[in-house]
Design an enzyme around this catalytic site. Structure first.
Site, PDB file in Angstrom:
ATOM      1  N   ASP A   1      72.788  64.438  17.039  1.00 61.51           N
ATOM      2  CA  ASP A   1      73.715  63.623  18.180  1.00 61.51           C
ATOM      3  C   ASP A   1      73.695  62.783  17.350  1.00 61.51           C
ATOM      4  O   ASP A   1      73.744  62.233  15.855  1.00 61.51           O
ATOM      5  CB  ASP A   1      71.484  63.033  18.330  1.00 61.51           C
ATOM      6  CG  ASP A   1      72.548  61.381  19.198  1.00 61.51           C
ATOM      7  OD1 ASP A   1      73.427  61.859  20.292  1.00 61.51           O
ATOM      8  OD2 ASP A   1      71.840  60.379  18.962  1.00 61.51           O
ATOM      9  N   LYS A   2      75.247  62.592  17.529  1.00 61.56           N
ATOM     10  CA  LYS A   2      76.293  62.045  16.437  1.00 61.56           C
ATOM     11  C   LYS A   2      75.781  60.817  16.231  1.00 61.56           C
ATOM     12  O   LYS A   2      75.204  59.934  15.308  1.00 61.56           O
ATOM     13  CB  LYS A   2      77.860  61.701  17.360  1.00 61.56           C
ATOM     14  CG  LYS A   2      78.451  61.045  16.043  1.00 61.56           C
ATOM     15  CD  LYS A   2      79.619  61.457  17.188  1.00 61.56           C
ATOM     16  CE  LYS A   2      80.206  60.246  18.104  1.00 61.56           C
ATOM     17  NZ  LYS A   2      80.092  58.687  17.343  1.00 61.56           N
ATOM     18  N   THR A   3      75.244  59.469  17.339  1.00 66.79           N
ATOM     19  CA  THR A   3      75.138  58.385  17.359  1.00 66.79           C
ATOM     20  C   THR A   3      73.945  58.057  16.458  1.00 66.79           C
ATOM     21  O   THR A   3      73.518  58.114  17.272  1.00 66.79           O
ATOM     22  CB  THR A   3      75.851  57.172  18.810  1.00 66.79           C
ATOM     23  OG1 THR A   3      76.734  57.790  19.299  1.00 66.79           O
ATOM     24  CG2 THR A   3      75.572  55.712  17.762  1.00 66.79           C
TER      25      THR A   3
ATOM     26  N   THR B   1      77.353  64.673  21.783  1.00 64.90           N
ATOM     27  CA  THR B   1      77.951  62.768  21.462  1.00 64.90           C
ATOM     28  C   THR B   1      78.311  62.879  22.981  1.00 64.90           C
ATOM     29  O   THR B   1      78.643  64.307  23.384  1.00 64.90           O
ATOM     30  CB  THR B   1      78.797  62.372  20.322  1.00 64.90           C
ATOM     31  OG1 THR B   1      79.169  61.240  20.929  1.00 64.90           O
ATOM     32  CG2 THR B   1      80.185  63.416  21.184  1.00 64.90           C
ATOM     33  N   GLY B   2      77.761  61.483  23.615  1.00 65.50           N
ATOM     34  CA  GLY B   2      77.990  61.315  25.094  1.00 65.50           C
ATOM     35  C   GLY B   2      79.541  60.735  25.017  1.00 65.50           C
ATOM     36  O   GLY B   2      80.380  60.621  25.851  1.00 65.50           O
TER      37      GLY B   2
ATOM     38  N   ASP C   1      67.812  60.022  17.370  1.00 61.25           N
ATOM     39  CA  ASP C   1      66.491  58.601  17.312  1.00 61.25           C
ATOM     40  C   ASP C   1      66.787  57.806  18.374  1.00 61.25           C
ATOM     41  O   ASP C   1      66.200  56.448  18.991  1.00 61.25           O
ATOM     42  CB  ASP C   1      67.576  57.923  16.613  1.00 61.25           C
ATOM     43  CG  ASP C   1      68.766  57.061  16.946  1.00 61.25           C
ATOM     44  OD1 ASP C   1      69.794  57.505  17.744  1.00 61.25           O
ATOM     45  OD2 ASP C   1      68.950  55.996  16.356  1.00 61.25           O
TER      46      ASP C   1
ATOM     47  N   LYS D   1      71.342  66.653  27.605  1.00 60.56           N
ATOM     48  CA  LYS D   1      71.168  66.522  26.519  1.00 60.56           C
ATOM     49  C   LYS D   1      70.184  68.173  26.797  1.00 60.56           C
ATOM     50  O   LYS D   1      69.899  68.530  25.051  1.00 60.56           O
ATOM     51  CB  LYS D   1      70.676  65.605  24.867  1.00 60.56           C
ATOM     52  CG  LYS D   1      71.685  64.870  24.884  1.00 60.56           C
ATOM     53  CD  LYS D   1      71.772  63.473  24.021  1.00 60.56           C
ATOM     54  CE  LYS D   1      73.103  62.525  24.214  1.00 60.56           C
ATOM     55  NZ  LYS D   1      71.895  60.938  22.310  1.00 60.56           N
TER      56      LYS D   1
ATOM     57  N   ASP E   1      67.529  60.717  23.828  1.00 58.58           N
ATOM     58  CA  ASP E   1      66.894  61.910  22.852  1.00 58.58           C
ATOM     59  C   ASP E   1      66.115  62.249  23.521  1.00 58.58           C
ATOM     60  O   ASP E   1      65.680  63.896  23.018  1.00 58.58           O
ATOM     61  CB  ASP E   1      67.626  61.614  21.686  1.00 58.58           C
ATOM     62  CG  ASP E   1      69.131  61.675  21.285  1.00 58.58           C
ATOM     63  OD1 ASP E   1      69.479  62.002  21.877  1.00 58.58           O
ATOM     64  OD2 ASP E   1      68.936  60.693  20.357  1.00 58.58           O
TER      65      ASP E   1
END
Length: 696
Positions: A360-362, A506-507, A553, A534, A557
């Site tokens: 997950d990016k963020t 990512t969103g 995180d 996701k 997720d």
């Protein structure tokens, strides 16, 4: 925990690491006592005297030394094995303890019969009985000591808390135990001191050593308002901290619970070892019966007893019972020391076969803290004026983008005016009155509401853009981006070196995702994914035949973490994400994923080596003990069989201990991964490398 280890705990009423510590003391004491008693038993054994060529009086008290002391050894020294055998019989799960008990029981009664003149004097096995009990106790002592050492992660975590804390009461401080602290108390942490409970800094700033919690070797600067965790150390200056969590609610207590759960959880490899021990029991029993029948049929009943006892002794799957739990327990401890908390041992075992890691990016590959990266002002407005107005309007907002704008204004030393009439509209923006002007800050929907157009900004595609509007006039725009963690590129490179594909999800919009992916060298990503979708992305990768580890995180997720073959939660994330994951990274360093794979592969290698050694030793030695080579004059003596059997246990224990030498810090794991990749490339002939490039 293996079947036999449960027996140990059941018999003596122990559980957890305290139980293993007690077992160490019990077996150590029993071993030394039996060793002292064994000396006269062996020395006054008629068969042993005959083997070494010295003589003993045929009559008198000397003849009763071995029987009397041997009986004491059988009853006292053999008690752990005899009680373990009873437990196995009651559970209808025959295993190692039953085999040992059977061997020493047969040896005892054969020897007693020989001493009383009821059986052939060649069946005087007192010295073998004594040697067997002593060696078995030594093996169990080593085993229990090794198992106790695997709980040192828990002991070291508990030791992180200081013995006392300084609580502020009025103008003075009072020394209290950490257990007496309450939420809301303010404590003083002096330079070099440990934080006694979780809390937030209310005054002061210090470089904190958080390595014992996160595995990160570098100190982290913590100042007023920042959260600090129990057990961390203020290295250079003092702090005052307001307590926010105590006792079982602290992060340290949570980590301890996770380590304890992981050490007590069952695993696929352990179940394999237990099944193998069961198979070996029937193999040993069958071999013993066949040995007794064959030697009796050829007219050597005494030899049949000797051979059968030897087979039963050697076939004990003692090393096998130790092979898996010891390795996995040590691996769990090593992981905890590296800031990797294994909640489910199956997840640790599964990481070695993962071929795709979905980040997950963020908050994972990026810091999750956006920063102002560009200011685009309209003619007649300068950048500082635009930023100051935006910061004034956003000053009452708690949104991460608002905090980033206010922080950027403070960093530039700008004077931020007071605002009034603050209002916030989700998905639109904020509105406030600043110096008599109506200032609005927001995205595209804000422009739609105002009926105005954005000022063209050629660099806006890969960033989040917030427009600043004053009394219906667009003054300019601010570009904000979530900054990429400096460790993320190393993590991606190391995973690729391990032949693991890295995918990002990512969103954010396509342009933002593409920019981050390009910066990190990630070839594949999912952009614009809604939180509820996701898990679908994970299923898409799994449908391609990939084994997927998901790293995230946030609350959104959790479904993806649960869907993945292995879920890895960033420890700084939410409780929901942590509950859905099998592996938890105590820190926020994405390189720790490399550590998990590295440790998983090393653990599997050790388990495989131990299984081959333990089972292979039994399968080879049992036929020798049965006497298959007797026609050519070779039979394996019972004493040698007992020594070799215990040596196999020691070899397995020592081999497992080698895992402690593995440095599982993120830096070391990345170095190893990149080093292996470089050495592999350098060992590839130039022509092969060119061919590989051409094929790509």
């Amino acid at each position: 925990m293996s079947h036999e280890h449960q027996h140990h705990d059941d018999q003596h009423g122990h559980s957890g690491h305290a139980g293993h510590g007690d077992h160490v003391a019990q077996f150590r004491r029993l071993f030394w006592i039996m060793l002292v008693i064994a000396v006269p038993v062996i020395g006054f054994s008629a068969m042993f005297a005959m083997l070494l060529g010295y003589s003993l009086p045929a009559q008198g008290w000397v003849a009763w030394v071995s029987p009397l002391l041997g009986t004491l050894m059988y009853v006292w020294g053999g008690k752990p094995f005899l009680t373990g055998a009873v437990t196995e019989l009651r559970a209808r799960q025959p295993g190692m303890m039953l085999l040992i008990a059977l061997a020493i029981t047969v040896a005892y009664f054969a020897s007693l019969g020989a001493s009383l003149g009821l059986l052939d004097h060649q069946l005087d096995f007192w010295w073998e009985l004594a040697l067997l009990i002593v060696i078995m106790l030594l093996g169990h002592w080593i085993e229990m000591r090794a198992l106790a050492q695997t709980t040192s992660a828990l002991d070291s975590l508990a030791a992180l808390l200081p013995d006392e804390a300084e609580r502020v009461e009025g103008d003075s401080t009072v020394t209290v135990a950490p257990a007496d602290l309450r939420i809301g108390d303010v404590v003083v942490v002096r330079p070099g001191g440990r934080v006694p409970a979780d809390g937030a800094v209310v005054s002061g700033a210090a470089s904190m050593d958080e390595s014992m919690i996160t595995g990160e070797s570098r100190t982290v600067r913590r100042s007023e308002g920042d959260a600090v965790v129990a057990g961390t150390v203020a290295t250079d200056s003092g702090l005052r901290i307001r307590i926010s969590a105590v006792g079982d609610d602290t992060a340290l207590a949570g980590i301890s619970r996770l380590v304890a759960e992981a050490q007590n959880s069952s695993s696929r490899a352990q179940r394999i070892a237990d099944r193998a021990a069961g198979w070996l029991f029937w193999f040993a029993l069958g071999a013993g019966i066949l040995t007794a029948i064959v030697w009796t049929l050829i007219g050597l009943p005494d030899e049949a007893v000797v051979r059968t006892i030897t087979v039963l002794v050697i076939a004990c799957p003692h090393a096998l019972g130790l092979a898996i739990p010891l390795v996995v327990s040590i691996a769990t401890e090593r992981a905890a020391k590296g800031g990797v908390l294994v909640k489910d041992r199956l997840a640790l075992e599964g990481m070695r076969t993962v071929d795709t890691v979905l980040f997950d990016k963020t908050g994972t590959l990026t810091t999750g803290r956006p920063q102002v990266v560009g200011i685009h002002s309209a003619p007649g407005t300068d950048d500082d004026q635009l930023l100051a107005l935006a910061a004034a309007a956003e000053s009452d907002s708690e949104h991460p983008l608002a905090r980033a704008i206010v922080s950027a204004a403070h960093d530039r030393g700008l004077v931020v005016a007071s605002a009034s009439d603050f209002a916030s509209s989700p998905a639109v923006g904020v509105t406030a009155t600043v110096d008599g002007r109506r200032i609005r800050v927001g995205g595209p929907r804000l422009l739609e509401e105002e009926g105005v157009s954005a000022i063209s900004d050629p660099d806006a595609d890969a960033s989040t853009v917030l427009h600043v509007v004053a009394d219906g006039t667009v003054l300019g725009s601010l570009r904000l981006s979530d900054t990429v963690r400096p460790e993320s590129r190393e993590a991606v490179d190391a995973l690729r070196a391990l032949h693991v594909q890295v995918v990002m999800i990512t969103g954010d919009a396509e342009a933002v995702a593409a920019a981050v992916a390009a910066e990190l060298g990630i070839d594949r990503y999912f952009a614009g994914v809604r939180p509820e979708d996701k898990a679908h992305a994970v299923r898409t990768l799994q449908a391609e035949g990939r084994r997927v580890a998901m790293v995230g995180d946030g609350v959104n997720d959790a479904p993806a973490l649960a869907q993945a073959d292995v879920g890895i939660a960033i420890g700084a994330g939410t409780d929901v994400a942590i509950a859905s994951a099998g592996v938890i990274l105590a820190g926020d360093d994405p390189r720790s994923v490399v550590s998990v794979i590295d440790l998983s592969r090393a653990t599997y290698r050790k388990m495989t080596q131990n299984l081959w050694w333990a089972a292979g030793y039994n399968l080879l030695s049992v036929p020798l003990a049965a006497g298959v080579l007797a026609p050519i004059g070779f039979v394996l003596p019972m004493s040698v069989g007992a020594i070799l059997m215990s040596l196999s246990t020691i070899v397995v224990a020592l081999n497992a201990q080698l895992l402690r030498r593995l440095d599982v810090s993120p830096e070391a794991s990345v170095r190893r991964a990149l080093g292996h990749s470089a050495s592999a490339r350098s060992s590839t002939p130039a022509s092969d490398r060119e061919l590989a490039r051409a094929s790509r």
